[in-house]
Design an enzyme around this catalytic site. Structure first.
Site, PDB file in Angstrom:
ATOM      1  N   LYS A   1       0.438  -0.750   0.127  1.00  0.00           N
ATOM      2  CA  LYS A   1       0.022   0.050  -0.162  1.00  0.00           C
ATOM      3  C   LYS A   1       0.969   1.226   0.062  1.00  0.00           C
ATOM      4  O   LYS A   1       1.696   1.007   0.863  1.00  0.00           O
ATOM      5  CB  LYS A   1      -0.780  -0.078   1.262  1.00  0.00           C
TER       6      LYS A   1
ATOM      7  N   GLY B   1      -5.471  -2.027  -0.063  1.00  0.00           N
ATOM      8  CA  GLY B   1      -5.943  -1.025  -0.661  1.00  0.00           C
ATOM      9  C   GLY B   1      -6.674  -0.212   0.594  1.00  0.00           C
ATOM     10  O   GLY B   1      -6.591  -1.430   2.094  1.00  0.00           O
TER      11      GLY B   1
END
Ligand code: OSB
Ligand code: MG
Length: 368
Positions: free
Chosen positions: A262, A290
């Site tokens: 991420k 995410g």
């Protein structure tokens, strides 16, 4: 390019449904958006910190504090030949990677736009379509969970990731596996287990999962290495990996066989690329995670996921999986398990500035 102005804004965005994991639940997201201005252009970034420190030390408010007191005053007026040199100027700031990443990512968008290339191209992306999955939160009932997964698979996702915690794990996953015998499934524990749960964790091997994500505490590299030695299922690290250094440690110890990258968590797209390169050299796959981003963060994630080592489906779902209405146009869509990487300059989608301004609950601007 000289950074002439920087603006940070907070907007509320309401998820269509509550998202629950072993570390808590969220529906009303507090989203921090970053804009950098230079040479008549603008670049956008999103801070992935949550309102509370359940996923990471950082929160929306610590990010706001660090950005407005330290990072943005340093950044404006800088000559940013590239996003990396902008980061050099704030190297003195310890930690706070999510806050810093939002600026770094805005700088990538800005410089890509200035060069007239897509962010994907600027990062060295090699694919125009990337495989994407969906992350499914904890549900109160098995029937509810099965129904939601069925709906998502109907929408074409390439795999489903299911949140687990003690008491909602093997039996629940067995039902999912029974109902969907050949679907690619991932289990994400968000650090809900310890090595005392080893017998339970070993039972995962019978479920043919693609991986188990972050079973143990985020600082437990040794425990993850021991666990990986005991189970056949691939371990993926998420919360544990904040940098390329963490990646090298995990590789040396054998703590995982894949990483959920991420960019917000690791301090930006530059560090994400270094993690990708290390994993690629070790011949291990990575994938893009995410943080329930708006379309702005999603666009950055998608560009990153176009790099060659991102061979596993990412947690990059369609705009409508999250929001009634996104803040970018066109909205992101999934077709046959794939999402198209925008090819227009920068993040490649149009930011709905008018709507963002209308939603803004606080704003701070810095001028060179
Ligand atoms: O652990 O991957 C996680 C969302 C917020 C915080 C942590 C996680 C997640 C997700 C959602 O799993 C992924 C997405 O954005 O769809
Ligand atoms: Mg995770």
């Amino acid at each position: 390019m000289k950074i002439e102005r920087a603006v940070v804004r907070e907007i509320p965005l309401r998820l269509r449904e509550v998202f629950e994991s072993s570390s808590g639940e969220v529906q009303n997201k507090r989203v921090l958006l970053l804009t950098l201005f230079g040479e008549g252009l603008e670049g956008w970034g999103e801070c992935v910190a949550w309102a509370d420190p359940s996923y990471s030390d950082e929160t929306v408010d610590t990010a706001w504090h660090v950005l407005t007191e330290f990072v943005l005053p340093t950044v404006v007026g800088q000559e940013a030949a590239d996003p990396g040199s902008l980061l050099e100027a704030v190297r003195w700031v310890r930690g706070h990677r999510m806050a810093i990443a939002s600026v770094e990512m805005a700088a990538w968008d800005l410089t890509a736009r200035a060069e007239g290339v897509s962010l994907s191209e600027k990062l060295g992306g090699t694919r125009t379509m990337v495989p994407v999955g969906v992350s499914v939160g904890l549900k109160n009932t098995d029937e509810g969970l099965l129904r939601v997964i069925a709906d998502y698979l109907e929408e074409g996702y390439a795999r489903a990731k299911i949140k687990i915690k003690p008491g909602r794990d093997i039996e629940m996953l067995s039902l999912v596996r029974e109902r969907f015998p050949s679907v690619a499934l991932v289990a994400d524990a968000n650090s809900a287990y310890t090595l005392a749960d080893l017998p339970r964790l070993k039972e995962l091997d019978g479920l043919h999962l693609e991986m188990i994500e972050q079973p143990l505490a985020r600082d437990d590299f040794l425990g993850h290495a021991r666990l990986q030695g005991e189970i056949a299922t691939r371990i993926c690290l998420d919360e544990s990996i904040s940098s390329a250094h963490d990646t090298a440690l995990a590789l040396e110890l054998g703590s995982c066989r894949t990483i959920n990258i991420k960019p917000g968590r690791v301090g930006g797209l530059g560090e994400s690329g270094r993690i990708h390169d290390l994993m690629r050299a070790a011949e291990l796959p990575v994938w893009c995670g995410g943080m329930l981003e708006s379309g702005i963060g999603r666009a950055h994630n998608l560009a990153l996921a176009s790099l060659p080592g991102f061979t596993l489906p990412g947690d990059i779902s369609a705009s409508r999986r999250y929001w009634e209405r996104d803040i970018v146009a066109p909205e992101f869509e999934v077709i046959d398990g794939l999402m198209a990487v925008p090819s227009a300059p920068g993040i490649g989608v149009e930011v709905d500035v008018g709507r963002i301004e209308a939603l803004t609950v606080r704003e701070a601007a810095f001028v060179a």
